[in-house]
Motif scaffolding. Sequence first.
Motif, PDB file in Angstrom:
ATOM      1  N   ILE A   1       7.826  -1.232  15.149  1.00  0.00           N
ATOM      2  CA  ILE A   1       6.566  -0.709  14.930  1.00  0.00           C
ATOM      3  C   ILE A   1       5.717  -1.435  15.911  1.00  0.00           C
ATOM      4  N   ILE A   2       4.890  -0.777  16.748  1.00  0.00           N
ATOM      5  CA  ILE A   2       4.238  -1.438  17.754  1.00  0.00           C
ATOM      6  C   ILE A   2       2.608  -1.113  17.618  1.00  0.00           C
ATOM      7  N   ALA A   3       1.911  -2.251  17.454  1.00  0.00           N
ATOM      8  CA  ALA A   3       0.585  -1.993  17.207  1.00  0.00           C
ATOM      9  C   ALA A   3      -0.150  -2.967  18.325  1.00  0.00           C
ATOM     10  N   GLY A   4      -0.463  -2.065  19.442  1.00  0.00           N
ATOM     11  CA  GLY A   4      -0.866  -2.686  20.711  1.00  0.00           C
ATOM     12  C   GLY A   4      -1.217  -1.684  21.620  1.00  0.00           C
ATOM     13  N   TYR A   5      -1.961  -2.098  22.746  1.00  0.00           N
ATOM     14  CA  TYR A   5      -2.415  -1.212  23.760  1.00  0.00           C
ATOM     15  C   TYR A   5      -2.501  -1.829  24.934  1.00  0.00           C
ATOM     16  N   ILE A   6      -2.431  -0.987  26.127  1.00  0.00           N
ATOM     17  CA  ILE A   6      -2.487  -1.308  27.432  1.00  0.00           C
ATOM     18  C   ILE A   6      -3.902  -1.774  27.818  1.00  0.00           C
ATOM     19  N   ASP A   7      -3.894  -2.851  28.494  1.00  0.00           N
ATOM     20  CA  ASP A   7      -5.253  -3.678  29.139  1.00  0.00           C
ATOM     21  C   ASP A   7      -5.142  -3.316  30.482  1.00  0.00           C
TER      22      ASP A   7
ATOM     23  N   LEU B   1       0.741  -1.161   0.197  1.00  0.00           N
ATOM     24  CA  LEU B   1       0.169   0.102   0.017  1.00  0.00           C
ATOM     25  C   LEU B   1       0.824   1.347   0.219  1.00  0.00           C
ATOM     26  N   LEU B   2       1.955   1.367   0.765  1.00  0.00           N
ATOM     27  CA  LEU B   2       2.861   2.214   0.597  1.00  0.00           C
ATOM     28  C   LEU B   2       4.228   1.787   0.106  1.00  0.00           C
ATOM     29  N   ALA B   3       5.057   2.899  -0.654  1.00  0.00           N
ATOM     30  CA  ALA B   3       6.199   2.404  -0.755  1.00  0.00           C
ATOM     31  C   ALA B   3       7.204   1.973   0.297  1.00  0.00           C
ATOM     32  N   LYS B   4       7.793   1.011   0.384  1.00  0.00           N
ATOM     33  CA  LYS B   4       8.503   0.572   1.778  1.00  0.00           C
ATOM     34  C   LYS B   4       9.853   1.256   1.383  1.00  0.00           C
ATOM     35  N   ASP B   5      10.244   1.825   2.630  1.00  0.00           N
ATOM     36  CA  ASP B   5      11.460   2.286   2.746  1.00  0.00           C
ATOM     37  C   ASP B   5      12.676   1.387   2.749  1.00  0.00           C
ATOM     38  N   SER B   6      13.412   0.962   1.685  1.00  0.00           N
ATOM     39  CA  SER B   6      14.136   0.140   1.599  1.00  0.00           C
ATOM     40  C   SER B   6      15.506   0.199   2.650  1.00  0.00           C
ATOM     41  N   GLN B   7      15.664   1.497   2.964  1.00  0.00           N
ATOM     42  CA  GLN B   7      16.804   1.874   3.844  1.00  0.00           C
ATOM     43  C   GLN B   7      16.431   1.426   5.348  1.00  0.00           C
ATOM     44  N   THR B   8      15.408   1.168   5.766  1.00  0.00           N
ATOM     45  CA  THR B   8      14.861   0.962   6.952  1.00  0.00           C
ATOM     46  C   THR B   8      14.305  -0.406   7.035  1.00  0.00           C
ATOM     47  N   LEU B   9      14.927  -1.212   8.030  1.00  0.00           N
ATOM     48  CA  LEU B   9      14.467  -2.673   8.413  1.00  0.00           C
ATOM     49  C   LEU B   9      13.441  -2.504   9.486  1.00  0.00           C
ATOM     50  N   ASN B  10      12.073  -2.769   9.014  1.00  0.00           N
ATOM     51  CA  ASN B  10      11.063  -2.641   9.959  1.00  0.00           C
ATOM     52  C   ASN B  10      10.679  -4.000  10.787  1.00  0.00           C
ATOM     53  N   LEU B  11      10.879  -3.939  12.102  1.00  0.00           N
ATOM     54  CA  LEU B  11      10.466  -4.806  12.965  1.00  0.00           C
ATOM     55  C   LEU B  11       9.023  -4.677  13.546  1.00  0.00           C
TER      56      LEU B  11
ATOM     57  N   ASN C   1      -7.406  -2.016  10.946  1.00  0.00           N
ATOM     58  CA  ASN C   1      -7.185  -2.428  10.025  1.00  0.00           C
ATOM     59  C   ASN C   1      -5.545  -2.710   9.851  1.00  0.00           C
ATOM     60  N   MET C   2      -4.827  -3.852   9.723  1.00  0.00           N
ATOM     61  CA  MET C   2      -3.274  -3.924   9.732  1.00  0.00           C
ATOM     62  C   MET C   2      -2.960  -4.028   8.240  1.00  0.00           C
ATOM     63  N   ASN C   3      -3.644  -4.158   7.343  1.00  0.00           N
ATOM     64  CA  ASN C   3      -2.940  -4.438   6.046  1.00  0.00           C
ATOM     65  C   ASN C   3      -1.927  -3.441   5.629  1.00  0.00           C
ATOM     66  N   GLU C   4      -1.902  -2.032   5.897  1.00  0.00           N
ATOM     67  CA  GLU C   4      -0.892  -1.159   5.754  1.00  0.00           C
ATOM     68  C   GLU C   4       0.361  -1.332   6.705  1.00  0.00           C
ATOM     69  N   VAL C   5       0.010  -1.583   7.757  1.00  0.00           N
ATOM     70  CA  VAL C   5       1.357  -2.122   8.948  1.00  0.00           C
ATOM     71  C   VAL C   5       1.925  -3.248   8.479  1.00  0.00           C
ATOM     72  N   TYR C   6       1.203  -4.445   8.114  1.00  0.00           N
ATOM     73  CA  TYR C   6       2.057  -5.685   7.411  1.00  0.00           C
ATOM     74  C   TYR C   6       2.770  -5.389   6.261  1.00  0.00           C
ATOM     75  N   SER C   7       2.153  -4.460   5.441  1.00  0.00           N
ATOM     76  CA  SER C   7       2.887  -4.181   4.115  1.00  0.00           C
ATOM     77  C   SER C   7       4.055  -3.461   4.333  1.00  0.00           C
ATOM     78  N   ARG C   8       4.234  -2.857   5.127  1.00  0.00           N
ATOM     79  CA  ARG C   8       5.641  -1.934   5.334  1.00  0.00           C
ATOM     80  C   ARG C   8       6.503  -2.681   6.382  1.00  0.00           C
TER      81      ARG C   8
END
Length: 353
Positions: free
Chosen positions: A213-219, A171-181, A248-255
């Motif tokens: 990248i953190i996709a989460g929240y405090i419980d 969905l987004l052009a991934k920044d090839s210079q950065t390794l995304n965890l 919607n995690m599509n964009e997050v997974y994509s990058r």
Amino acid sequence: MRILIIENGYKDLVNSRFPLGSYLEQNGNTVIYACPNPEKDSEVLSLNVSRNKTSFFLLVSSILKLIRIEKNKKVDTVVSFRFTSNLLNYFSSFFGIKKKRIGVITGLGIAFVSNTTKNKILQTIITLFYNLAKKRLIIVAQNPDDLLDLGISRGHVILGSGISGPKYQNLLAKDSQTLNLLFVGRLLKSKGIVSAVDVIKKLQLRNNKIKLIIAGYIDPNNPDSVSNDYLEEIKTSQGVEYLSYVENMNEVYSRSDILLFPSVYREGVPRTIIESLSYGLTIITKDMPGCRETVLNNGIITKNNFTEEAVNYIETLTDMKISSNKQESISLFKTKFSEKVIFPKYSKIIIDK
């Protein structure tokens, strides 16, 4: 055939059981759904299946309501997911016309991870229940270890709930210079958020072109949750992008390139890992039931110290290896975890006489 599917929560019902129900309906069946607190404009039936608080009176009330639902809707087959739903399914089997009943174990939870006194009691109760239930329910587990730990030799294993895979990628052009965890999930200690943050802290000392990248929240209702102070520390940490909850995690997974999954929580096969496989992410996870099935040549399973082993592995990765891992992950998803593989397996158990 009229099939009733029971879940512990509306969100899980929509995300994981509606797709299975649609598949069953395509084959000429009628599917009815029940869960606690469904949305008012939905056709889902309300059934109090609390995963956290189950008093004796609430349990009896829910069993009686389930019996009425089965009778009024002329149900032929009952399929329940998770412990409390399986409990209701089992007790309902003693009343009315005999029906086909399937109880799906979607993981054994935190009770089977540590041997505190409380957890040992819970382990005994859960094991005893499923060994009684197997006489009246067809037992399905989502990984082989759960059946072994429960001492059930004649159950079925279906690896996860099945997902369709990415609707679209890049969905987004991934920044090839950065390794995304990537870390996905509630910010619980048992889910491994502290280990994931420790990984990026160590990597940042040597390479600032790596990001977590953190996709989460405090419980706030969970004593295992990290504190608000720790969350504020995370937000200001070098190399961390905090997103909170993402619908919607599509964009997050994509990058993203690599999934960090340090959880010790006993799930069937973690949906987060399956979704990550479908996007071709490299998988770094612990040697836990359900996680073992998700890594071949597409990442590593850590045996001892997750942080150290993850850091060492990431530092050896080349662009060529990441590309190879991507192809391996996608292939593994398609051959083992896709709904095209998983749904027919559920259908065979649910529909076959």
